[in-house]
Write a protein that holds these residues in place. Sequence first.
Motif, short mmCIF file in Angstrom:
data_model
loop_
_atom_site.label_atom_id
_atom_site.label_comp_id
_atom_site.label_asym_id
_atom_site.label_seq_id
_atom_site.Cartn_x
_atom_site.Cartn_y
_atom_site.Cartn_z
N ARG A 1 -11.31 17.07 -7.92
CA ARG A 1 -10.42 17.65 -8.93
C ARG A 1 -8.96 17.60 -8.48
O ARG A 1 -8.07 17.33 -9.29
N GLN A 2 -8.70 17.83 -7.21
CA GLN A 2 -7.32 17.78 -6.72
C GLN A 2 -6.74 16.39 -6.85
O GLN A 2 -5.56 16.22 -7.15
N ALA A 3 -7.56 15.37 -6.60
CA ALA A 3 -7.09 14.00 -6.75
C ALA A 3 -6.73 13.71 -8.21
O ALA A 3 -5.72 13.08 -8.50
N ALA A 4 -7.55 14.18 -9.14
CA ALA A 4 -7.26 13.98 -10.55
C ALA A 4 -5.99 14.71 -10.95
O ALA A 4 -5.14 14.17 -11.69
N ALA A 5 -5.80 15.93 -10.45
CA ALA A 5 -4.64 16.74 -10.82
C ALA A 5 -3.35 16.18 -10.26
O ALA A 5 -2.27 16.47 -10.79
N PHE A 6 -3.41 15.37 -9.20
CA PHE A 6 -2.19 14.85 -8.60
C PHE A 6 -1.50 13.84 -9.52
O PHE A 6 -0.30 13.63 -9.43
N PHE A 7 -2.26 13.24 -10.43
CA PHE A 7 -1.70 12.19 -11.28
C PHE A 7 -1.34 12.67 -12.68
O PHE A 7 -0.60 11.98 -13.38
N SER A 8 -1.83 13.82 -13.11
CA SER A 8 -1.50 14.29 -14.45
C SER A 8 -1.96 15.73 -14.61
O SER A 8 -2.73 16.26 -13.79
N ASP A 9 -1.51 16.36 -15.72
CA ASP A 9 -2.02 17.68 -16.07
C ASP A 9 -3.51 17.56 -16.41
O ASP A 9 -3.99 16.51 -16.84
N VAL B 1 3.39 -4.20 3.40
CA VAL B 1 4.26 -3.06 3.14
C VAL B 1 3.45 -1.77 3.07
O VAL B 1 2.47 -1.68 2.31
N LEU B 2 3.85 -0.78 3.87
CA LEU B 2 3.30 0.57 3.76
C LEU B 2 4.44 1.48 3.32
O LEU B 2 5.42 1.66 4.03
N LEU B 3 4.31 2.03 2.11
CA LEU B 3 5.37 2.81 1.50
C LEU B 3 4.91 4.25 1.31
O LEU B 3 3.85 4.49 0.73
N VAL B 4 5.69 5.19 1.80
CA VAL B 4 5.39 6.61 1.67
C VAL B 4 6.12 7.17 0.45
O VAL B 4 7.31 6.91 0.25
N THR B 5 5.40 7.90 -0.38
CA THR B 5 6.01 8.55 -1.53
C THR B 5 5.19 9.78 -1.92
O THR B 5 4.00 9.86 -1.62
N HIS B 6 5.85 10.74 -2.57
CA HIS B 6 5.13 11.89 -3.12
C HIS B 6 5.08 11.81 -4.65
O HIS B 6 4.60 12.73 -5.30
N MET C 1 -3.38 11.01 0.27
CA MET C 1 -3.46 11.80 1.49
C MET C 1 -3.33 13.29 1.18
O MET C 1 -2.56 13.69 0.30
N ARG C 2 -4.10 14.08 1.91
CA ARG C 2 -4.05 15.54 1.73
C ARG C 2 -4.42 16.21 3.05
O ARG C 2 -5.43 15.87 3.66
N SER C 3 -3.56 17.13 3.49
CA SER C 3 -3.84 17.91 4.71
C SER C 3 -4.18 17.02 5.90
O SER C 3 -5.11 17.28 6.65
N GLY C 4 -3.41 15.93 6.04
CA GLY C 4 -3.57 15.07 7.20
C GLY C 4 -4.64 14.01 7.10
O GLY C 4 -4.78 13.18 8.00
N ARG C 5 -5.41 14.00 6.01
CA ARG C 5 -6.52 13.06 5.88
C ARG C 5 -6.37 12.18 4.65
O ARG C 5 -5.77 12.59 3.65
N ILE C 6 -6.93 10.97 4.70
CA ILE C 6 -7.01 10.10 3.55
C ILE C 6 -8.24 10.51 2.74
O ILE C 6 -9.37 10.46 3.24
N VAL D 1 0.86 -1.18 0.00
CA VAL D 1 0.00 0.00 0.00
C VAL D 1 0.89 1.23 0.00
O VAL D 1 1.78 1.35 0.84
N CYS D 2 0.68 2.12 -0.95
CA CYS D 2 1.45 3.37 -1.03
C CYS D 2 0.64 4.50 -0.42
O CYS D 2 -0.51 4.74 -0.83
N LEU D 3 1.24 5.18 0.53
CA LEU D 3 0.66 6.38 1.11
C LEU D 3 1.20 7.55 0.30
O LEU D 3 2.38 7.91 0.41
N LEU D 4 0.36 8.11 -0.54
CA LEU D 4 0.77 9.08 -1.55
C LEU D 4 0.20 10.45 -1.24
O LEU D 4 -0.98 10.57 -0.87
N GLY D 5 1.03 11.48 -1.39
CA GLY D 5 0.54 12.83 -1.18
C GLY D 5 1.67 13.83 -1.26
O GLY D 5 2.84 13.47 -1.28
N PRO D 6 1.34 15.12 -1.30
CA PRO D 6 2.37 16.16 -1.38
C PRO D 6 3.16 16.27 -0.09
O PRO D 6 2.75 15.77 0.96
N SER D 7 4.30 16.93 -0.17
CA SER D 7 5.12 17.14 1.02
C SER D 7 4.33 17.90 2.09
O SER D 7 3.60 18.84 1.78
#
Length: 385
Positions: free
Chosen positions: A258-266, A217-222, A237-242, A60-66
């Motif tokens: 929309r933010q979730a869509a934008a995280f993966f592509s333009d 496995v829990l893997l953190v990545t941005h 993840m965004r602002s502390g929440r899933i 499982v990847c925990l994905l989100g901005p710094s």
Amino acid sequence: MLSADPEKNAREAAPSEIPPRSLPLSDVVPRLALDGLRQVYEGRAVVDDVSIEVAPGEIVCLLGPSGCGKSTTLRIAAGVERQDAGAVAIDGETVSDPRRHRPPEARNVGLVFQDFALFPHLRVAENIAFGLKRADRAAHAGRVDELLRQVGLDGYGPKYPHQLSGGEQQRVALARALAPRPRVMLMDEPFSGLDKRLRDEVRDEALSVLKAEGAGVLLVTHEPEEAMRMADRIALMRSGRIVQVGAPYHIYNYPADRQAAAFFSDLNVIRARARSRQLETPFGLFLTPGLEDGQEVDIVIRPQHLKIDPDVGQGGPRPSAANGAPARGAVERARFMGSDSLIEVRMDHDGSVLRATVPGAWLPERGAGLWLSLRRDRCFVFPAD
């Protein structure tokens, strides 16, 4: 989220919602379960009601901005930090909650970080064996050799870390974390210090080793690409929440917002206003039965899902159910990107610029007329920001 497919919306009375939490995978007890974790720093919740389950052999990847709380969540799972609320369980046994807190060394978890943290004065074999209990090191000498073979470093045992490349050092760090056969592997940006070519190679090798070991496995990545490449499931993840959990295909093709869509592509964004449960746009009519009159929405589509037809002076292509009505624009800029070409088109109807990608090399001249159509099955409709 609403689909932009008019036929689908006509069949559905209201837009479906994607649950923010992961759902139970099966009756198998999860290797790792985080339930309602909350951590507050200086009055701000950096981890806010985070719940994740990781099954045996699952990545499982925990994905989100710094700064969104990913690493704090990982440290709580490891026992390095203690949460303000919520619980951590490993193989069904609670190791941390408001009443108890088991230290990291008693949790049977493996840790791999961006900083390899190898002991420079110890040989490779000694670094790997360091995680084993002293009484077991001689008895488990074969375990070191087994791990060296698994990570592609057979025969490297007598070397020192300074004699290894960055990729080789990362493999040693992975082998050391796996040596005591942890039930849970926690990884924080483990490959970000490697160049792209080496990162892909080491990441793919690590994936096969982790699967073979059967740890959760829990893997953190941005990096979305890394999460898509490695994960069985992604927790965005965004602002502390899933905000969304799902398989890579699901989370990419059915974003929660929309933010979730934008995280993966333009994205291309077309603003519209609902009237009589529909949106009138230069690209045709969108049915939106779940929206109230006057509500502003964004129609979102990725560049690769725009359809392009050259303007040959005979009008645009005929409207269709799949692509709606075409709208005309002129080429603003065209660039070759390697595997595809990026075409920026300034639209006649409002002067906005939409970006489209096409496979291979195609560089139309600036000012050339084009007709753009939207693939309805690849559009998303979200409330306007």
